[in-house]
Write a protein that holds these residues in place. Structure first.
Motif, mmCIF file in Angstrom:
data_model
loop_
_atom_site.group_PDB
_atom_site.id
_atom_site.type_symbol
_atom_site.label_atom_id
_atom_site.label_comp_id
_atom_site.label_asym_id
_atom_site.label_seq_id
_atom_site.Cartn_x
_atom_site.Cartn_y
_atom_site.Cartn_z
ATOM 1 N N SER A 1 -6.037 -122.529 -46.194
ATOM 2 C CA SER A 1 -5.863 -123.689 -47.070
ATOM 3 C C SER A 1 -5.136 -123.312 -48.354
ATOM 4 O O SER A 1 -4.342 -124.087 -48.881
ATOM 5 N N ARG A 2 -5.378 -122.119 -48.920
ATOM 6 C CA ARG A 2 -4.645 -121.687 -50.112
ATOM 7 C C ARG A 2 -3.180 -121.406 -49.794
ATOM 8 O O ARG A 2 -2.298 -121.683 -50.606
ATOM 9 N N LEU A 3 -2.922 -120.827 -48.602
ATOM 10 C CA LEU A 3 -1.534 -120.539 -48.229
ATOM 11 C C LEU A 3 -0.741 -121.828 -47.991
ATOM 12 O O LEU A 3 0.446 -121.886 -48.275
ATOM 13 N N ASN A 4 -1.374 -122.847 -47.466
ATOM 14 C CA ASN A 4 -0.682 -124.105 -47.199
ATOM 15 C C ASN A 4 -0.215 -124.779 -48.484
ATOM 16 O O ASN A 4 0.753 -125.535 -48.460
ATOM 17 N N ASN A 5 -0.896 -124.513 -49.603
ATOM 18 C CA ASN A 5 -0.519 -125.141 -50.867
ATOM 19 C C ASN A 5 0.600 -124.396 -51.585
ATOM 20 O O ASN A 5 1.127 -124.900 -52.578
ATOM 21 N N MET B 1 5.331 -121.174 -48.623
ATOM 22 C CA MET B 1 4.796 -121.419 -47.286
ATOM 23 C C MET B 1 5.373 -122.710 -46.706
ATOM 24 O O MET B 1 5.619 -122.808 -45.507
ATOM 25 N N LYS B 2 5.629 -123.691 -47.580
ATOM 26 C CA LYS B 2 6.239 -124.935 -47.114
ATOM 27 C C LYS B 2 7.661 -124.670 -46.623
ATOM 28 O O LYS B 2 8.103 -125.260 -45.633
ATOM 29 N N ILE C 1 11.440 -123.925 -41.987
ATOM 30 C CA ILE C 1 12.334 -123.086 -41.171
ATOM 31 C C ILE C 1 11.802 -122.986 -39.734
ATOM 32 O O ILE C 1 12.559 -123.100 -38.763
ATOM 33 N N CYS C 2 10.490 -122.819 -39.609
ATOM 34 C CA CYS C 2 9.899 -122.720 -38.261
ATOM 35 C C CYS C 2 10.065 -124.018 -37.498
ATOM 36 O O CYS C 2 10.372 -124.016 -36.294
ATOM 37 N N VAL C 3 9.887 -125.149 -38.174
ATOM 38 C CA VAL C 3 10.055 -126.444 -37.514
ATOM 39 C C VAL C 3 11.504 -126.631 -37.078
ATOM 40 O O VAL C 3 11.789 -127.112 -35.968
ATOM 41 N N LYS C 4 12.487 -126.239 -37.925
ATOM 42 C CA LYS C 4 13.891 -126.357 -37.544
ATOM 43 C C LYS C 4 14.226 -125.470 -36.345
ATOM 44 O O LYS C 4 14.918 -125.892 -35.400
ATOM 45 N N LEU C 5 13.727 -124.223 -36.375
ATOM 46 C CA LEU C 5 13.967 -123.324 -35.230
ATOM 47 C C LEU C 5 13.337 -123.863 -33.963
ATOM 48 O O LEU C 5 13.938 -123.824 -32.878
ATOM 49 N N TRP C 6 12.139 -124.390 -34.093
ATOM 50 C CA TRP C 6 11.442 -124.922 -32.922
ATOM 51 C C TRP C 6 12.193 -126.126 -32.344
ATOM 52 O O TRP C 6 12.332 -126.255 -31.138
ATOM 53 N N SER C 7 12.658 -127.009 -33.224
ATOM 54 C CA SER C 7 13.368 -128.197 -32.736
ATOM 55 C C SER C 7 14.732 -127.809 -32.139
ATOM 56 O O SER C 7 15.229 -128.452 -31.238
ATOM 57 N N ARG C 8 15.344 -126.742 -32.632
ATOM 58 C CA ARG C 8 16.622 -126.277 -32.091
ATOM 59 C C ARG C 8 16.434 -125.679 -30.690
ATOM 60 O O ARG C 8 17.267 -125.840 -29.815
ATOM 61 N N TRP C 9 15.352 -124.968 -30.441
ATOM 62 C CA TRP C 9 15.101 -124.342 -29.145
ATOM 63 C C TRP C 9 14.597 -125.324 -28.101
ATOM 64 O O TRP C 9 14.793 -125.129 -26.920
ATOM 65 N N SER C 10 13.903 -126.349 -28.540
ATOM 66 C CA SER C 10 13.326 -127.257 -27.554
ATOM 67 C C SER C 10 14.141 -128.497 -27.331
ATOM 68 O O SER C 10 15.265 -128.598 -27.587
#
Length: 189
Positions: free
Chosen positions: A166-170, A174-175, A180-189
């Protein structure tokens, strides 16, 4: 032309007539056995007569350099007549028997290929598929048991890591990592 050449020509024409009868009987039995359509029979008739004309004139050329005499026609007629009188029924029976033998050999080869090649390959394939299914079922069963055994540890780990997560999410960095992870995931799938 001397008498020796005339008798040789007569012999070759007798032979040619007999060969014409043999070819005709063989062709007739084959066409009756395989029941060709009528248009194919007409085409085969034309091919037969053209082939026999070439054969007879080739024999005539071999025997007397292609001189066409009346006794050549007599020899041809006598050859065909004697063939149909003596050997026609025997030839027809032989061709029918030969067709049956060839059909039996082809059937036997087909059965041998099925028994010696196809059935073993199919059996091996079924055995491999069955073994893979059993292994997959066993792996899923073992994985299910393993997950049930690890479930209490997972809950403990989750309980311990929840405040850190919870501290890392804030955190702003981390955002960015999540984006970046969401963009990579959407590019691969």
């Amino acid at each position: 032309m001397n008498p020796y050449a005339q008798w040789i020509t007569m012999f070759w024409m007798l032979f040619s007539g007999a060969m014409m009868g043999l070819a005709y009987d063989s062709y007739r039995v084959l066409s009756n056995q395989f029941r060709f359509p009528k248009w194919i029979i007409h085409v085969l008739d034309i091919i037969y007569w053209c082939g026999m004309a070439v054969f007879v004139f080739r024999m005539l050329h071999i025997s007397n350099q292609g001189e066409l005499r009346f006794y050549a026609f007599i020899g041809l007629f006598l050859g065909i007549w004697s063939y149909f009188l003596i050997l026609s029924v025997t030839t027809q029976r032989f061709v029918v028997m030969l067709i049956k033998v060839i059909q039996f050999v082809l059937y036997t080869l087909q059965r041998l290929i099925i028994v010696l090649v196809w059935i073993p390959i199919r059996t091996i394939y079924r055995i491999v598929v069955t073994i893979l299914r059993v292994i997959g079922t066993l792996l899923m069963f073992i994985l299910g048991i393993l997950l049930r055994c690890l479930y209490p540890f997972w809950r403990l780990l989750k309980w311990v890591a929840l405040p850190v997560i919870s501290r890392l999410n804030n955190q702003p960095w981390m955002k960015k990592v999540k984006g970046i992870c969401v963009k990579l995931w959407s590019r691969w799938s």
